[in-house]
Design a protein around this motif. Structure first.
Motif: not given
Length: 374
Positions: A10, A14, A107
Motif C-alpha cells: 500500500a 499510494l 489498496i
C-alpha cells in the motif's frame, strides 16, 4: 506477515499515486492558469478571482486524475517489484497471485473511498461555489477591472484611466471610447473627463451608474461634418446589469438531489460519478495483470499496451456519457455495459496472469543408487 506485507504494498502504490496525481494536477493547473491569465489581461476577470476559481476547480480535476494516477502507479510500483525480484521472493514464500490480487483490491478500496468522497460530495460542492463566484464576477462592470495607465478593451470600446483615488473611489483623467445607436447606425463617441465614479444603487432594480465630472464628449464619425461636442459638469451613464440565473447545472448538484431527480442530465451525471468509482477496482486487476514483466524486458515493457487499454476505457465512458445525454443510448442501459466489458477483460487478463491456482513442482527423474562393481 500478512498485514505487514499489505502495508508495504500500500505504501509503494499510494505514495506513487500521490506523486503522479500532484504532477498531473500541476500540468492541468498551469494550463488553466495561462488561460485565465489571458482573461485577466483582457479585463474580463480580476486577478484575485483567478486563484479563487482555480481553487474551486481542484477537486474536479483530482476526481478525473485519480483513477489514471492509481493505474499508472500500480504499474510502476509492481513493475519495480518484479524487476528487483521482490515478487519472486513473495511467491516463493507462499504468497499466491490470488492473495496478491486481494491486497491490490484492498489498496483499490482506499483509493475508491477517496474517489467516492470527491465525486459524491467535495467536487459538486466546489463546482457550485465556483458557479456562485462566477456569477458575482459577472455582476462586476468593465470599470472594476481597469488598471491605471493602460488602454483596455477592443475596437470602438476602449477605456483608459490615469490613476485611482483609493479613499473616494474616483477614477482620475478618464477616457472612454464607445458608440451610440442612432437611425440604425453606430455613431462613435469619445468621452474625456477629469473624474469618474461608479454609483451602485441599492434599489429593488439594482441600477448602477457611471458618473463623469468636468469633461467633454465628442459624438460623430471622424472625417464628416456631422459632429457634436458637448461639455458638461456632470454626466451620468446607466450601466446594464446582468440577470442572476439559478445554478442548476447537473455537475453542481448534490448527489442526493441527483438520486431523486427525474431529469435526463441528472441521471447521466449520477452514472458518471458512480463510474469514476467503479472503474478503480477494475483498473486495479488490469494493472496487476499487466505489471508482471521479465527483468530482462524492463519495467516499461507492458506500459504502452496498459495505458492504451486504460485510454480506451476512459474514452468509451466519455462516448457513452455523450450518447446518453443525446439520447442515443437508453438511460436504463447507462454506462454499466462498459464496466461489464472491461470487468471481463480484467478477469481474462488475470486468468492469463495467474495461469493456475496451484504451483506445479517440476518432477525430477528418479536416480537409483547401486553399489559400484569391484
Amino acid at each position: 506477515m500478512t498485514l505487514r506485507l499489505f502495508r508495504y504494498l500500500a505504501k509503494e502504490v499510494l505514495v506513487s499515486t500521490a506523486g503522479v496525481t500532484l504532477i498531473l494536477l500541476l500540468v492541468i493547473l498551469s494550463g488553466r492558469f495561462v488561460s485565465y491569465l489571458g482573461r485577466v489581461t483582457e479585463g474580463r476577470m480580476s486577478f484575485e478571482f483567478l486563484f479563487v476559481i482555480l481553487g474551486f476547480h481542484i477537486p474536479s480535476f483530482i476526481q478525473m486524475i485519480l483513477p489514471l494516477a492509481f493505474f499508472l502507479s500500480l504499474l510502476l510500483a509492481f513493475g519495480r517489484l518484479y524487476i528487483e525480484n521482490e515478487m519472486a521472493v513473495l511467491f516463493s514464500s507462499g504468497i499466491s497471485k490470488v492473495k496478491l490480487a486481494t491486497y491490490t483490491l484492498g489498496i483499490a478500496a482506499i483509493i475508491g473511498t477517496l474517489s467516492a468522497t470527491l465525486n459524491f460530495w467535495l467536487a459538486p460542492t466546489s463546482e457550485y461555489r465556483a458557479a456562485e463566484a462566477a456569477q458575482e464576477q459577472d455582476q462586476l462592470s468593465a470599470f472594476d477591472f481597469l488598471l491605471p495607465g493602460r488602454f483596455q478593451g477592443s475596437g470602438q470600446r476602449t477605456t483608459y484611466i490615469d490613476s485611482f483615488t483609493p479613499k473616494e473611489g474616483w477614477m482620475n483623467q478618464i477616457f472612454l471610447s464607445s458608440f451610440v445607436r442612432k437611425d440604425g447606425k453606430n455613431i462613435p463617441t469619445q468621452t474625456l473627463a477629469a473624474y469618474a465614479e461608479q454609483i451602485r444603487m441599492d434599489s429593488e432594480n439594482g441600477l448602477n451608474y457611471l458618473v463623469f465630472k468636468n469633461g467633454t464628449q465628442y459624438e460623430g464619425t471622424p472625417g464628416t461634418a456631422n459632429y457634436r461636442i458637448t461639455q458638461f459638469d456632470t454626466y451620468a451613464v446607466r450601466m446594464e446589469n446582468k440577470a442572476v440565473e439559478p445554478i442548476n447545472e447537473a455537475y453542481t448538484q448534490p448527489t442526493s438531489y441527483l438520486i431523486n431527480s427525474a431529469k435526463l442530465m441528472d441521471k447521466v451525471e449520477l452514472q458518471w460519478r458512480i463510474s469514476l468509482v467503479v472503474m478503480i477496482p477494475i483498473l486495479a486487476i488490469i494493472g496487476l495483470s499487466l505489471s508482471q514483466v521479465n527483468p530482462r524486458q524492463g519495467r516499461f515493457f507492458k506500459m504502452l499496451p496498459a495505458i492504451l487499454l486504460m485510454i480506451f476505457y476512459i474514452a468509451l465512458l466519455i462516448w457513452g456519457r455523450t450518447s446518453l445525454e443525446k439520447e442515443k443510448l437508453p438511460i436504463q442501459l447507462g454506462l454499466w455495459w462498459i464496466h461489464g466489458l472491461f470487468a471481463l477483460i480484467a478477469a481474462a487478463l488475470f486468468l492469463q496472469y495467474n495461469q493456475t491456482f496451484e504451483r506445479r513442482k517440476a518432477k525430477l527423474p528418479m536416480i537409483e543408487n547401486s553399489e559400484p562393481n569391484t
